[in-house]
Design an enzyme around this catalytic site. Structure first.
Site, PDB file in Angstrom:
ATOM      1  CG  ASP A  57      -2.321   0.508   0.891  1.00 52.87           C
ATOM      2  OD1 ASP A  57      -2.435   1.727   0.667  1.00 52.87           O
ATOM      3  OD2 ASP A  57      -3.272  -0.277   0.857  1.00 52.87           O
ATOM      4  CB  SER A 116      -9.033   0.158  -0.583  1.00 49.66           C
ATOM      5  OG  SER A 116      -8.442   0.249  -1.836  1.00 49.66           O
ATOM      6  CG  HIS A 123      -5.336   3.715   0.493  1.00 43.30           C
ATOM      7  ND1 HIS A 123      -4.963   2.387   0.413  1.00 43.30           N
ATOM      8  CD2 HIS A 123      -6.562   3.796  -0.091  1.00 43.30           C
ATOM      9  CE1 HIS A 123      -5.925   1.700  -0.189  1.00 43.30           C
ATOM     10  NE2 HIS A 123      -6.905   2.533  -0.516  1.00 43.30           N
TER      11      HIS A 123
END
Length: 281
Positions: free
Chosen positions: A20, A225, A52
């Protein structure tokens, strides 16, 4: 994200590798960031210049100490091995992802990695680009790792599952609450090879989890996600309960325990993650 499991399992000592944007050393991860490797900026200490990756890691394994236990990940005892393959804008190169795959193959035994979470996806420009990502991720699966990847947010059109989630072997996750109406962004099959995808779905809309910053706070994000780490966390719990399970057995348990939402297979796969059923509670 509140821990959905009350079985007593926490994913203790199970290694979850997250590809990520990195990870902020949030207090909720204290003592459990086993490794950090930066394929973008080549920095040594854990960081996340996007947020994120930290959010994804929080859904998997935040232990809730910054919120007095109110906001916890699914497997708050797991170990996190974080590979930064996306930059501060959330963009990445195929080459860095492939390098990360090779790093995992070389290091998974040392760090005790059993689960690989890929909340990353791309719509490949060419079949060759698609194939090289699929081949790379399937080498991880063939090594025995449980690979869990996002279906992507390119829905609702058919054939919108992103790579490497379009691999027939790995576990591909869509968002159960982003399948219909104006927010129907969850990627759906069939894939290039006419395989039904995703394999299953899990909640992904307005999920609260760890966020970067010195205040060790939390933030809200939406998308496949966020659904993917719910499944990765569930797998970590199961592997603590029964470490001998293979990735194929895990996949079958997810299939058998999923809650049918009554939607086409190329939208919901087997159905929605049912953690209690999956854990045999």
């Amino acid at each position: 994200m509140n821990n959905l499991d009350d079985s007593g399992y926490t994913g203790r000592d199970v290694g979850v590798c997250v590809l990520d944007t990195g990870i902020f050393p949030h207090i909720d991860f204290t003592g459990r960031i086993r490794a950090f490797h930066d394929f973008i900026g080549h920095r040594v200490r854990p960081y996340d210049d996007n947020s994120h990756g930290t959010h994804v890691c929080g859904i998997i394994g935040g232990d809730g100490r910054a919120s007095e236990g109110k906001i916890r990940g699914v497997a708050p005892g797991c170990n996190l091995i974080v590979l930064k393959v996306l930059d501060r804008m959330g963009n990445g190169r195929k080459e860095d992802v492939l390098h990360a795959f090779r790093w995992i193959l070389e290091n998974w035994r040392y760090y005790g990695i059993r689960v690989v979470n890929i909340s990353v996806g791309t719509t490949c420009r060419t079949y060759e680009d698609h194939k090289v990502l699929i081949d790379g991720v399937e080498r991880l699966w063939d090594e025995g790792l449980v690979v869990v990847a996002a279906a992507g947010n390119q829905g609702p059109r058919p054939g919108s599952v992103t790579a490497p989630g379009s691999s027939r072997k790995i576990i591909t996750v869509g968002s159960s609450d982003l399948l219909r109406g104006r927010t129907a962004i969850s990627g759906r099959g069939p894939t290039f090879e006419c395989v039904c995808k995703p394999d299953l779905v899990a909640p992904g809309n307005h999920v609260l989890a760890c966020a970067p910053g010195t205040d060790n706070g939390y933030g809200i994000k939406s998308g496949t996600s966020m659904s993917t780490p719910l499944v990765s966390g569930a797998v970590a719990l199961m592997l603590e309960k029964n470490p001998a399970l293979t990735n194929v057995q895990i996949k079958m348990k997810l299939k058998e325990s999923a809650r049918d939402m009554g939607l086409p297979k190329n939208q919901q796969g087997w159905g929605e993650l049912n953690l209690k059923q999956f854990m045999g509670l």
